[in-house]
Design a protein around this motif. Structure first.
Motif, PDB file in Angstrom:
ATOM      1  N   TRP A   1      18.158  17.933  46.524  1.00 31.92           N
ATOM      2  CA  TRP A   1      17.197  17.020  47.133  1.00 31.92           C
ATOM      3  C   TRP A   1      17.872  15.902  47.914  1.00 31.92           C
ATOM      4  O   TRP A   1      17.271  14.863  48.188  1.00 31.92           O
ATOM      5  CB  TRP A   1      16.222  16.473  46.083  1.00 31.92           C
TER       6      TRP A   1
ATOM      7  N   TYR B   1      13.172  21.263  39.488  1.00 27.66           N
ATOM      8  CA  TYR B   1      11.763  20.894  39.443  1.00 27.66           C
ATOM      9  C   TYR B   1      10.908  22.145  39.228  1.00 27.66           C
ATOM     10  O   TYR B   1      11.139  23.184  39.857  1.00 27.66           O
ATOM     11  CB  TYR B   1      11.335  20.201  40.738  1.00 27.66           C
TER      12      TYR B   1
ATOM     13  N   ILE C   1       4.747  13.326  33.845  1.00 29.44           N
ATOM     14  CA  ILE C   1       5.904  14.002  34.426  1.00 29.44           C
ATOM     15  C   ILE C   1       7.043  13.824  33.434  1.00 29.44           C
ATOM     16  O   ILE C   1       7.518  12.698  33.218  1.00 29.44           O
ATOM     17  CB  ILE C   1       6.265  13.429  35.799  1.00 29.44           C
TER      18      ILE C   1
ATOM     19  N   SER D   1      12.296  19.053  35.411  1.00 29.45           N
ATOM     20  CA  SER D   1      11.368  17.933  35.536  1.00 29.45           C
ATOM     21  C   SER D   1      10.329  18.312  36.586  1.00 29.45           C
ATOM     22  O   SER D   1      10.134  19.509  36.857  1.00 29.45           O
ATOM     23  CB  SER D   1      12.110  16.642  35.903  1.00 29.45           C
TER      24      SER D   1
ATOM     25  N   ARG E   1       8.081  17.083  40.417  1.00 31.81           N
ATOM     26  CA  ARG E   1       7.946  16.242  41.609  1.00 31.81           C
ATOM     27  C   ARG E   1       6.726  16.741  42.376  1.00 31.81           C
ATOM     28  O   ARG E   1       6.578  17.946  42.632  1.00 31.81           O
ATOM     29  CB  ARG E   1       9.204  16.355  42.461  1.00 31.81           C
TER      30      ARG E   1
ATOM     31  N   ASN F   1       7.873  11.436  41.132  1.00 31.03           N
ATOM     32  CA  ASN F   1       8.818  12.343  40.480  1.00 31.03           C
ATOM     33  C   ASN F   1       9.621  11.593  39.427  1.00 31.03           C
ATOM     34  O   ASN F   1       9.682  10.369  39.420  1.00 31.03           O
ATOM     35  CB  ASN F   1       9.766  12.991  41.498  1.00 31.03           C
TER      36      ASN F   1
END
Length: 306
Positions: free
Chosen positions: A72, A80, A97, A109, A111, A269
């Motif tokens: 990213w 993600y 989140i 995780s 976003r 995020n």
């Protein structure tokens, strides 16, 4: 870890504490627009427990946009996903989140970003972007690498992914490593260097008022003001301004480049690791001590114009 001893509250103090809790519920309605303002977008996250966000949002997955910078563009390490373990409404008016770590040490995780990418201050007016959030309730060594954020990117980034920071980025709220600090940052112009001092950006920060950023909900707001002779960007937490960037602080061409396109899309995020948490810690994050499973809780997101 040794837990702090509980303090015994006097009756009046206890009553005041209970009243404060009642005044700051875990889920609050999207505030109606103030006089002169119009509600341009809102999501109150009132879906069923375990459900994903509404179709108003795009769920980003993987380690980059297709064809975009790896990790990213920031060096973050997580993957993600759309897994409810990482991204889900809780049935109580919030979106969660949540970073997770698997048995082999890999992090996941979530976003998300608004489908709309036209959030922009009207000519002679003001744009306000706002979210009520509780940051991951983890601090110290257990929080190393946590990087929750609420922010906006210029619409021309979609489908290009290599025109940052010229298209503009407004970081309404960033927080790293579980510190009681909210950061507001403008990214623009060219990198490295330029009139926005990239890759640092032009930033301001402060502690969250009252409860720490991790212990309770706070309202994070950004305003793009075009109502005066010159434009200005402003950052707030719980209605208290802590940072501003006037048009005069940025080169005229850079300001034009980030304000003349069709607008911005909003993002939420929780990254894990990367340049910001590593830079603040002074060493690579996350570490073996970093503890998964602590969510950023999003009560609402809204955009207003006047």
């Amino acid at each position: 870890m040794t837990k702090p001893r509980r303090r015994h509250l006097a009756p009046l103090a206890l009553a005041a504490s209970l009243l404060a809790l009642a005044a700051a519920p875990a889920s609050a309605d999207v505030p109606p627009p103030e006089p002169g303002w119009t509600l341009a977008f809102a999501d109150d996250f009132t879906g069923a427990a375990g459900s994903g966000p509404s179709d108003e949002w795009i769920v980003d997955t993987g380690h980059s946009y297709p064809g975009g910078p790896a990790n990213w563009g920031t060096g973050e390490v997580q993957n993600y996903t759309a897994d409810p373990a990482n991204l889900a409404q809780d049935g109580q008016g919030n979106l969660r989140i949540t970073p997770q770590r698997d048995g082999s040490g890999g992090w996941t995780s979530a976003r998300i970003e608004t489908r709309r990418a036209d959030f922009k201050a009207p000519e002679g007016g003001v744009l306000r972007l706002e979210a009520r959030l509780q940051l991951p309730d983890v601090t110290g060594d257990r929080a190393l690498g946590y990087w929750p954020a609420f922010w906006a990117l210029g619409a021309p980034y979609r489908g290009n992914y290599w025109n940052w920071p010229g298209i503009g980025e407004f970081d309404v709220m960033e927080n790293v490593n579980g510190q009681n600090t909210v950061h507001g940052v403008l990214h623009c112009d060219v990198a490295p260097g330029g009139s926005c001092d990239e890759n640092n950006g032009i930033g301001g920060s402060r502690e969250c008022p009252g409860e720490t950023c991790q212990a309770g909900f706070h309202t994070y707001r950004f305003e793009w003001d075009r109502s005066g002779e010159t434009e200005e960007l402003r950052w707030y937490v719980d209605g208290e301004q802590f940072h501003s960037v006037p048009e005069s602080r940025v080169s005229p061409q850079a300001w034009q480049n980030m304000t003349s396109h069709e607008g911005y899309f909003m993002l939420l995020n929780v990254a894990v690791g990367g340049a910001f948490p590593d830079g603040v810690a002074g060493f690579p994050t996350p570490t073996d001590a970093t503890e998964p499973g602590h969510p950023m809780v999003v009560d609402y997101v809204a955009a207003y114009t006047k």
